[in-house]
Design a protein around this motif. Structure first.
Motif, PDB file in Angstrom:
ATOM      1  N   SER A  89      22.965  26.722  -4.635  1.00 22.08           N
ATOM      2  CA  SER A  89      23.317  25.302  -4.706  1.00 22.08           C
ATOM      3  C   SER A  89      24.059  24.986  -5.997  1.00 22.08           C
ATOM      4  O   SER A  89      25.037  24.235  -6.003  1.00 22.08           O
ATOM      5  CB  SER A  89      22.045  24.443  -4.603  1.00 22.08           C
ATOM      6  OG  SER A  89      21.444  24.584  -3.337  1.00 22.08           O
ATOM      7  N   ILE A  94      26.017  21.601  -5.522  1.00 22.83           N
ATOM      8  CA  ILE A  94      25.369  20.776  -4.497  1.00 22.83           C
ATOM      9  C   ILE A  94      23.914  20.561  -4.884  1.00 22.83           C
ATOM     10  O   ILE A  94      23.197  21.522  -5.195  1.00 22.83           O
ATOM     11  CB  ILE A  94      25.442  21.437  -3.115  1.00 22.83           C
ATOM     12  CG1 ILE A  94      26.892  21.532  -2.644  1.00 22.83           C
ATOM     13  CG2 ILE A  94      24.599  20.672  -2.094  1.00 22.83           C
ATOM     14  CD1 ILE A  94      27.062  22.317  -1.344  1.00 22.83           C
ATOM     15  N   ARG A  96      20.457  19.481  -3.290  1.00 23.14           N
ATOM     16  CA  ARG A  96      19.823  19.294  -1.989  1.00 23.14           C
ATOM     17  C   ARG A  96      18.675  18.288  -2.121  1.00 23.14           C
ATOM     18  O   ARG A  96      17.712  18.528  -2.836  1.00 23.14           O
ATOM     19  CB  ARG A  96      19.282  20.624  -1.476  1.00 23.14           C
ATOM     20  CG  ARG A  96      20.337  21.723  -1.365  1.00 23.14           C
ATOM     21  CD  ARG A  96      19.680  23.090  -1.215  1.00 23.14           C
ATOM     22  NE  ARG A  96      18.828  23.387  -2.361  1.00 23.14           N
ATOM     23  CZ  ARG A  96      17.895  24.332  -2.376  1.00 23.14           C
ATOM     24  NH1 ARG A  96      17.685  25.072  -1.299  1.00 23.14           N
ATOM     25  NH2 ARG A  96      17.166  24.544  -3.464  1.00 23.14           N
ATOM     26  N   TRP A 122      29.828  17.078  -8.528  1.00 19.83           N
ATOM     27  CA  TRP A 122      28.638  17.461  -7.758  1.00 19.83           C
ATOM     28  C   TRP A 122      28.548  16.618  -6.493  1.00 19.83           C
ATOM     29  O   TRP A 122      28.990  15.460  -6.458  1.00 19.83           O
ATOM     30  CB  TRP A 122      27.373  17.273  -8.589  1.00 19.83           C
ATOM     31  CG  TRP A 122      27.112  18.418  -9.516  1.00 19.83           C
ATOM     32  CD1 TRP A 122      27.767  18.693 -10.679  1.00 19.83           C
ATOM     33  CD2 TRP A 122      26.131  19.440  -9.348  1.00 19.83           C
ATOM     34  NE1 TRP A 122      27.263  19.831 -11.252  1.00 19.83           N
ATOM     35  CE2 TRP A 122      26.248  20.313 -10.463  1.00 19.83           C
ATOM     36  CE3 TRP A 122      25.168  19.721  -8.380  1.00 19.83           C
ATOM     37  CZ2 TRP A 122      25.446  21.435 -10.630  1.00 19.83           C
ATOM     38  CZ3 TRP A 122      24.356  20.834  -8.544  1.00 19.83           C
ATOM     39  CH2 TRP A 122      24.497  21.684  -9.646  1.00 19.83           C
ATOM     40  N   ARG A 123      27.970  17.206  -5.462  1.00 16.45           N
ATOM     41  CA  ARG A 123      27.762  16.501  -4.194  1.00 16.45           C
ATOM     42  C   ARG A 123      26.275  16.524  -3.840  1.00 16.45           C
ATOM     43  O   ARG A 123      25.581  17.516  -4.049  1.00 16.45           O
ATOM     44  CB  ARG A 123      28.563  17.177  -3.071  1.00 16.45           C
ATOM     45  CG  ARG A 123      28.401  16.503  -1.711  1.00 16.45           C
ATOM     46  CD  ARG A 123      29.398  17.069  -0.717  1.00 16.45           C
ATOM     47  NE  ARG A 123      29.190  18.482  -0.454  1.00 16.45           N
ATOM     48  CZ  ARG A 123      28.327  18.934   0.473  1.00 16.45           C
ATOM     49  NH1 ARG A 123      27.587  18.101   1.177  1.00 16.45           N
ATOM     50  NH2 ARG A 123      28.208  20.233   0.686  1.00 16.45           N
ATOM     51  N   ASP A 125      23.556  16.576  -0.992  1.00 16.33           N
ATOM     52  CA  ASP A 125      23.365  16.938   0.416  1.00 16.33           C
ATOM     53  C   ASP A 125      22.029  16.374   0.874  1.00 16.33           C
ATOM     54  O   ASP A 125      20.966  16.900   0.540  1.00 16.33           O
ATOM     55  CB  ASP A 125      23.384  18.460   0.562  1.00 16.33           C
ATOM     56  CG  ASP A 125      23.204  18.921   2.010  1.00 16.33           C
ATOM     57  OD1 ASP A 125      23.286  18.070   2.918  1.00 16.33           O
ATOM     58  OD2 ASP A 125      22.970  20.132   2.216  1.00 16.33           O
ATOM     59  N   ARG A 127      19.051  15.690   3.331  1.00 16.31           N
ATOM     60  CA  ARG A 127      18.467  16.423   4.451  1.00 16.31           C
ATOM     61  C   ARG A 127      17.218  15.702   4.949  1.00 16.31           C
ATOM     62  O   ARG A 127      16.186  15.690   4.287  1.00 16.31           O
ATOM     63  CB  ARG A 127      18.109  17.849   4.022  1.00 16.31           C
ATOM     64  CG  ARG A 127      19.311  18.634   3.497  1.00 16.31           C
ATOM     65  CD  ARG A 127      18.950  20.058   3.168  1.00 16.31           C
ATOM     66  NE  ARG A 127      20.095  20.821   2.676  1.00 16.31           N
ATOM     67  CZ  ARG A 127      20.074  22.125   2.431  1.00 16.31           C
ATOM     68  NH1 ARG A 127      18.952  22.813   2.621  1.00 16.31           N
ATOM     69  NH2 ARG A 127      21.153  22.735   1.974  1.00 16.31           N
ATOM     70  N   VAL A 143      14.759  22.246  -0.478  1.00 19.49           N
ATOM     71  CA  VAL A 143      15.506  21.205  -1.171  1.00 19.49           C
ATOM     72  C   VAL A 143      15.136  21.240  -2.652  1.00 19.49           C
ATOM     73  O   VAL A 143      14.123  21.833  -3.038  1.00 19.49           O
ATOM     74  CB  VAL A 143      15.240  19.795  -0.585  1.00 19.49           C
ATOM     75  CG1 VAL A 143      15.674  19.737   0.872  1.00 19.49           C
ATOM     76  CG2 VAL A 143      13.767  19.408  -0.719  1.00 19.49           C
TER      77      VAL A 143
END
Length: 302
Positions: A89, A94, A96, A122-123, A125, A127, A143
């Motif tokens: 990640s 990313i 999580r 940064w992104r 995600d 979930r 995560v």
């Protein structure tokens, strides 16, 4: 010989709990499924691990030997797995973020926007997990951080911080006679059928049935669901009612369902959770600060 780590986890739970019933509740699986997995492990190893009786499950000599070594093995494997996933990640920039439906709700986009401002490039995600996974994947290392309803099974082994507290309301079919009331005493709901989470979720299910706040009155289960859409449809179709966070009236408003405040039942807490190992992870800590530093609506804290 290759053995699935899932079978070893089931073995450890039974060894520590001493009964299939308690182990199944801890693992969020059915007792027949757990029995099948233990037998599968014994077949693979070619030894009997437990002596079964009416009082519970006792370890045999081979079982004792395995029980002494497996917990440390699983701990090491979990650490390696989590570090590997986290490294992947970080390499992809990313974060999580697991979440349970009806957690931070409409505040989530603002939290993500602030995190993106702090961490350009940064992104996040997001979930979503089912109600049968109340840690939203955090306990399994799937995560990095999670937005959850507190408390949840296994929270003792993780870090948590309360973001806000809000009342629990009730979701009713729109034709239900109690929708005419402005506030409904919880006592008047005791005889109603409730829509429940799966039995394997243990006291997570009990919390949303408010089993400890019924003065010993038994719960009537009208249906069992594990997803928000199924939950909403089941209530709208008249199979039961359900306690829900007050914010659900905004976030999960839909035709066929009416939400009403409930008196005589404790509130619900929303929190952010993360692994102890991430106390020094600057990216995870930035996200946590984005959650904790923002001003929460006044009505959410009452």
């Amino acid at each position: 010989m290759d053995v699935d780590t899932r079978l070893l986890r089931y073995f450890v739970a039974v060894a520590e709990e001493g009964t299939l019933t308690r182990a199944a509740e801890r693992l969020f699986v059915s007792q027949p499924a757990l029995t099948k997995q233990i037998k599968q492990l014994e077949t693979q190893l070619g030894v009997q691990l437990f002596t079964r009786s009416r009082t519970g499950m006792s370890l045999t000599e081979p079982g004792l030997t395995l029980a002494e070594r497996v917990p440390a093995l699983l701990t090491d494997w979990d650490q390696v797995l989590q570090e590997t996933k986290s490294a992947a990640s970080r390499a992809a920039r990313i974060l999580r973020v697991g979440f349970i439906a009806s957690a931070a709700n409409e505040a989530t986009p603002r939290i993500i926007a602030e995190f993106t401002r702090r961490r350009p490039g940064w992104r996040v995600d997001m979930r979503q997990a089912t109600w049968s996974n109340p840690s939203a994947g955090l306990a399994d290392g799937d995560v990095d951080v999670a937005l959850l309803r507190l408390p949840f099974p296994g929270h003792e082994a993780l870090r948590t911080a309360v973001l806000f507290t809000e009342p629990r309301w009730v979701a009713l079919p729109e034709e239900h006679p109690l929708t005419a009331r402005d506030v409904i005493p919880f006592r008047e709901l005791w005889g109603e059928p409730f829509v429940a989470a799966p039995r394997e979720t243990g006291w997570w299910r009990d919390h949303w049935l408010a089993t400890d706040e019924r003065d010993g009155h038994p719960v009537r289960i009208g249906a069992v669901t594990d997803q928000p859409d199924d939950w909403l449809s089941t209530i709208a179709n008249g199979y039961g009612i359900a306690l829900a966070p007050a914010s659900a009236a905004r976030f999960y408003a839909r035709p066929g369902i009416t939400y009403r405040p409930v008196s005589g039942v404790s509130p619900s807490q929303v929190g952010v959770a993360w692994a102890c190992a991430d106390d020094t992870n600057p990216v995870v800590q930035d996200f946590i600060h984005c959650c904790l530093d923002r001003p929460w609506p006044q009505e959410a804290t009452t």
